[in-house]
Write a protein that holds these residues in place. Structure first.
Motif, PDB file in Angstrom:
ATOM      1  N   UNK A  92     123.336  65.637  57.962  1.00 36.43           N
ATOM      2  CA  UNK A  92     124.146  65.057  56.898  1.00 36.43           C
ATOM      3  C   UNK A  92     124.916  66.129  56.130  1.00 36.43           C
ATOM      4  N   UNK A  93     124.280  67.260  55.850  1.00 34.00           N
ATOM      5  CA  UNK A  93     124.967  68.362  55.159  1.00 34.00           C
ATOM      6  C   UNK A  93     126.156  68.846  55.980  1.00 34.00           C
ATOM      7  N   UNK A  94     125.957  68.987  57.282  1.00 30.20           N
ATOM      8  CA  UNK A  94     127.054  69.411  58.154  1.00 30.20           C
ATOM      9  C   UNK A  94     128.161  68.364  58.185  1.00 30.20           C
ATOM     10  N   UNK A 140     128.094  57.528  65.327  1.00 31.01           N
ATOM     11  CA  UNK A 140     127.882  58.298  66.552  1.00 31.01           C
ATOM     12  C   UNK A 140     126.795  59.344  66.350  1.00 31.01           C
ATOM     13  N   UNK A 141     126.734  59.923  65.151  1.00 31.14           N
ATOM     14  CA  UNK A 141     125.759  60.973  64.868  1.00 31.14           C
ATOM     15  C   UNK A 141     124.404  60.428  64.421  1.00 31.14           C
ATOM     16  N   UNK A 142     124.268  59.119  64.332  1.00 32.43           N
ATOM     17  CA  UNK A 142     122.997  58.552  63.898  1.00 32.43           C
ATOM     18  C   UNK A 142     122.806  58.559  62.399  1.00 32.43           C
ATOM     19  N   UNK A 143     123.881  58.763  61.642  1.00 27.29           N
ATOM     20  CA  UNK A 143     123.819  58.763  60.178  1.00 27.29           C
ATOM     21  C   UNK A 143     124.283  57.393  59.683  1.00 27.29           C
ATOM     22  N   UNK A 144     123.495  56.366  59.965  1.00 26.12           N
ATOM     23  CA  UNK A 144     123.930  54.980  59.770  1.00 26.12           C
ATOM     24  C   UNK A 144     122.757  54.139  59.297  1.00 26.12           C
ATOM     25  N   UNK A 195     130.858  55.458  54.396  1.00 25.14           N
ATOM     26  CA  UNK A 195     131.022  55.792  55.816  1.00 25.14           C
ATOM     27  C   UNK A 195     129.691  55.830  56.559  1.00 25.14           C
ATOM     28  N   UNK A 196     128.574  55.865  55.838  1.00 19.39           N
ATOM     29  CA  UNK A 196     127.255  55.816  56.470  1.00 19.39           C
ATOM     30  C   UNK A 196     126.633  54.421  56.374  1.00 19.39           C
ATOM     31  N   UNK A 197     127.415  53.446  55.869  1.00 17.92           N
ATOM     32  CA  UNK A 197     126.942  52.070  55.672  1.00 17.92           C
ATOM     33  C   UNK A 197     125.754  52.013  54.716  1.00 17.92           C
ATOM     34  N   UNK A 198     125.804  52.865  53.703  1.00 13.05           N
ATOM     35  CA  UNK A 198     124.735  52.933  52.703  1.00 13.05           C
ATOM     36  C   UNK A 198     125.274  52.652  51.299  1.00 13.05           C
TER      37      UNK A 198
END
Length: 404
Positions: A16-18, A57-61, A96-99
């Motif tokens: 997430x930081x990246x 795509x990165x699993x940050x969802x 953008x992370x659906x949070x």
């Protein structure tokens, strides 16, 4: 209590930081430029849609949802540092992370209380980020700090319910992708138990009788990240009886279940907002000169930065303790701590942002820095999800019970 990050949290924190450095922070200015070119201020800038695809795509969802069947399956303690990171860019990162609220709370309601058909029809597209939603509780004609004051009627008529009422500051309602409202109203206004008078029902936005009357500003901002806030009229809007969430009279309990996680999520993000403010303060202090020396050499600036750091460390520990308690003894067992962070965090972060604005001078109130918009968001959270004074009243009563 052990607040050390476990392996999964560390992995997600790193990703997430990246993601924030590579995608989110650069997108802040781009999103504003693109929004100015859109036909409606409520449309989603292209860069935000691109970031949603990359985050997924990165699993940050869906990191917020503890139910592993639908979300990431993280505990509150695991999610807390992730929400803090997203709070550093609260108008883009949660979306953008659906949070982002109010969708997060609505998804939690549907996960816990919705039936199979409701979850299929509304939860699944929300989880996929295909639609947005709104939560219609607050009303302009009553003191909504006391939810039992709600006057919207939900009346049974055969196989349908008829919804009539006026709501405002309905977050998400201005977004063109908002397809569904969760509406709180009274099915039994004369009931003897004032906490069993209310129910919640699903009302599709395109239902005849539903009118978006106007957008509501917050300190002059449109608050695009939440899909705006609106005044909404429900004029005998008819929906199938199957749209009722849970049972008649269960609305107050559902609201409390929804607001508990929402309050801690807000506080987690507020800490990230405070960290962003401290970073901006420090960068400003070492780059500007006044009266012959850098701002970083002025004693009052030292005090502001030091006090801000101490405050953030205190708040973070209290939020982490609250998250740990919610995970171990449940929301009811963490009631005191949830109220404590809801009182303490917005107040303290507003103060930190106020000092950061002061340090930036005219720039602090301008659109060239995020501070003014962050201030508006933080100040609003002293009212949202129950004003401070309501939580103080409840918390004090709980303390006094031990002595009466």
């Amino acid at each position: 209590m052990d607040f050390a990050f476990d392996a999964r949290t560390e992995e997600l924190r790193g990703k997430l930081l990246a993601f924030m450095d590579e995608y989110v922070y650069p997108a802040e200015a781009v999103a504003e430029e693109q929004r100015a070119q859109l036909a409606s201020p409520w449309e989603t800038p292209a860069v935000v849609e691109e970031l949603k695809a990359e985050a997924r795509r990165q699993g940050l969802w869906n990191l917020f949802l503890p139910d592993s069947e639908y979300g990431a399956g993280l505990t509150n303690l695991q999610y807390a540092p992730l929400a803090e990171i997203m709070g550093r860019s609260p108008h883009i990162a949660p979306t953008v992370t659906n949070c982002a609220a109010p969708d997060t709370g609505n998804m939690e309601v549907l996960t816990q209380f919705g039936d199979e058909q409701q979850r299929k029809q509304w939860l699944e597209p929300l989880l996929a980020g295909e639609i947005r939603s709104a939560f219609a509780m607050t009303e302009p004609d009553v003191a909504s700090s006391d939810a039992t004051n709600i006057t919207t009627h939900i009346e049974r008529d055969g196989d349908e319910y008829v919804v009539t009422g006026r709501k405002w500051y309905i977050s998400g309602a201005m977004h063109p992708d908002c397809k569904i409202f969760i509406v709180m109203g009274k099915t039994d206004p004369e009931g003897s138990d004032i906490r069993r008078q209310q129910s919640m029902i699903l009302v599709p936005r395109d239902t005849p009788g539903v009118t978006i009357k106007r957008a509501m500003q917050v300190f002059g901002y449109e608050d695009h990240s939440h899909g705006g806030h609106a005044e909404v009229i429900f004029d005998h809007a008819r929906v199938p009886a199957s749209n009722l969430i849970g049972e008649e009279g269960g609305g107050f309990a559902i609201a409390q279940a929804r607001l508990g996680p929402g309050r801690i999520h807000h506080c987690m993000r507020l800490i990230g907002m405070a960290e962003r403010a401290i970073e901006l303060m420090c960068r400003r202090a070492v780059s500007r000169t006044a009266f012959g020396k850098a701002l970083a050499q002025q004693g009052v600036v030292h005090n502001w930065i030091a006090d801000a750091r101490v405050t953030v460390e205190q708040l973070r520990l209290l939020v982490l303790k609250t998250a740990w308690l919610m995970d171990t003894v449940g929301n009811r067992g963490a009631h005191t701590e949830i109220q404590s962070i809801k009182i303490a965090t917005p107040r303290a972060v507003v103060d930190i942002l106020d000092r950061a604005i002061q340090l930036h001078g005219a720039g602090g109130v301008s659109q060239d820095f995020p501070l003014a918009e962050l201030y508006a968001a933080a100040r609003t959270l002293m009212i949202a999800d129950g004003p401070d004074e309501v939580h103080q009243r409840s918390l004090a009563r709980r303390e006094l019970k031990r002595y009466v």
